[in-house]
Scaffold this motif. Structure first.
Motif, PDB file in Angstrom:
ATOM      1  N   UNK A  48       1.699   8.389   2.136  1.00 58.55           N
ATOM      2  CA  UNK A  48       1.713   9.581   2.991  1.00 58.55           C
ATOM      3  C   UNK A  48       2.525   9.348   4.260  1.00 58.55           C
ATOM      4  N   UNK A  49       3.165  10.404   4.740  1.00 58.33           N
ATOM      5  CA  UNK A  49       3.898  10.273   5.997  1.00 58.33           C
ATOM      6  C   UNK A  49       2.953  10.373   7.181  1.00 58.33           C
ATOM      7  N   UNK A  50       1.810  11.025   6.990  1.00 56.38           N
ATOM      8  CA  UNK A  50       0.787  11.107   8.040  1.00 56.38           C
ATOM      9  C   UNK A  50      -0.557  10.723   7.427  1.00 56.38           C
ATOM     10  N   UNK A  51      -0.880   9.425   7.397  1.00 51.71           N
ATOM     11  CA  UNK A  51      -2.130   8.987   6.780  1.00 51.71           C
ATOM     12  C   UNK A  51      -3.352   9.466   7.562  1.00 51.71           C
ATOM     13  N   UNK A  52      -4.375   9.905   6.837  1.00 50.97           N
ATOM     14  CA  UNK A  52      -5.600  10.375   7.481  1.00 50.97           C
ATOM     15  C   UNK A  52      -6.696   9.320   7.446  1.00 50.97           C
ATOM     16  N   UNK A  53      -6.572   8.353   6.566  1.00 46.72           N
ATOM     17  CA  UNK A  53      -7.575   7.299   6.431  1.00 46.72           C
ATOM     18  C   UNK A  53      -7.167   6.097   7.282  1.00 46.72           C
ATOM     19  N   UNK A  54      -8.049   5.574   8.127  1.00 49.28           N
ATOM     20  CA  UNK A  54      -7.682   4.412   8.942  1.00 49.28           C
ATOM     21  C   UNK A  54      -7.398   3.166   8.107  1.00 49.28           C
ATOM     22  N   UNK A  55      -7.889   3.118   6.880  1.00 50.21           N
ATOM     23  CA  UNK A  55      -7.652   1.975   5.997  1.00 50.21           C
ATOM     24  C   UNK A  55      -6.520   2.231   5.016  1.00 50.21           C
ATOM     25  N   UNK A  57      -3.234   1.788   5.025  1.00 51.46           N
ATOM     26  CA  UNK A  57      -2.280   0.702   4.815  1.00 51.46           C
ATOM     27  C   UNK A  57      -2.897  -0.428   4.000  1.00 51.46           C
ATOM     28  N   UNK A  58      -4.117  -0.809   4.340  1.00 52.16           N
ATOM     29  CA  UNK A  58      -4.813  -1.880   3.603  1.00 52.16           C
ATOM     30  C   UNK A  58      -5.014  -1.479   2.144  1.00 52.16           C
ATOM     31  N   UNK A  59      -5.430  -0.241   1.912  1.00 49.36           N
ATOM     32  CA  UNK A  59      -5.630   0.244   0.548  1.00 49.36           C
ATOM     33  C   UNK A  59      -4.318   0.309  -0.221  1.00 49.36           C
ATOM     34  N   UNK A  60      -3.259   0.751   0.430  1.00 55.33           N
ATOM     35  CA  UNK A  60      -1.949   0.847  -0.218  1.00 55.33           C
ATOM     36  C   UNK A  60      -1.471  -0.525  -0.665  1.00 55.33           C
ATOM     37  N   UNK A  61      -1.547  -1.507   0.223  1.00 48.86           N
ATOM     38  CA  UNK A  61      -1.098  -2.853  -0.131  1.00 48.86           C
ATOM     39  C   UNK A  61      -1.947  -3.448  -1.259  1.00 48.86           C
ATOM     40  N   UNK A  62      -3.247  -3.207  -1.229  1.00 54.44           N
ATOM     41  CA  UNK A  62      -4.112  -3.694  -2.300  1.00 54.44           C
ATOM     42  C   UNK A  62      -3.758  -3.072  -3.635  1.00 54.44           C
ATOM     43  N   UNK A  63      -3.475  -1.765  -3.639  1.00 52.33           N
ATOM     44  CA  UNK A  63      -3.100  -1.088  -4.880  1.00 52.33           C
ATOM     45  C   UNK A  63      -1.742  -1.572  -5.381  1.00 52.33           C
ATOM     46  N   UNK A  64      -0.814  -1.809  -4.479  1.00 51.73           N
ATOM     47  CA  UNK A  64       0.497  -2.306  -4.900  1.00 51.73           C
ATOM     48  C   UNK A  64       0.371  -3.666  -5.569  1.00 51.73           C
ATOM     49  N   UNK A  65      -0.470  -4.516  -5.019  1.00 53.25           N
ATOM     50  CA  UNK A  65      -0.633  -5.854  -5.581  1.00 53.25           C
ATOM     51  C   UNK A  65      -1.402  -5.822  -6.902  1.00 53.25           C
ATOM     52  N   UNK A  66      -2.461  -4.993  -6.983  1.00 49.98           N
ATOM     53  CA  UNK A  66      -3.292  -4.963  -8.184  1.00 49.98           C
ATOM     54  C   UNK A  66      -2.664  -4.176  -9.337  1.00 49.98           C
ATOM     55  N   UNK A  67      -2.073  -3.043  -9.061  1.00 52.59           N
ATOM     56  CA  UNK A  67      -1.710  -2.101 -10.111  1.00 52.59           C
ATOM     57  C   UNK A  67      -0.243  -2.185 -10.509  1.00 52.59           C
ATOM     58  N   UNK A  68       0.634  -2.492  -9.574  1.00 53.70           N
ATOM     59  CA  UNK A  68       2.064  -2.485  -9.887  1.00 53.70           C
ATOM     60  C   UNK A  68       2.586  -3.910 -10.005  1.00 53.70           C
TER      61      UNK A  68
END
Length: 70
Positions: A48-55, A57-68
């Motif tokens: 997202x260009x305007x993230x609403x969840x404070x976590x 970035x942490x969630x995005x990096x975790x998903x990139x490492x686990x899923x992709x």
């Protein structure tokens, strides 16, 4: 065509890292950045260009490492 910079420094670093790894990064019409992997599995992730969840970035990096193939 040069993609627009993300206004949050930490997210911009993730986008630059993706480009360095060969991912194609575009800005979608709805304001989300889309990252496409160069591998045969064609992994895809949106940011997202305007993230609403404070976590976000942490969630995005975790998903990139686990899923992709990050």
């Amino acid at each position: 065509m040069v993609r627009p910079r993300h206004k949050i420094k930490e997210f911009e670093l993730v986008l630059k890292e993706a480009e360095r790894k060969g991912w194609r990064v575009t800005l979608g019409g709805n304001g989300h950045y889309k990252m496409y992997c160069p591998c045969p599995q064609k992994c895809k992730k949106t940011m997202p260009s305007t993230p609403s969840d404070p976590n976000c970035l942490k969630n995005l990096l975790g998903q990139l490492i686990r899923v992709t193939c990050w």
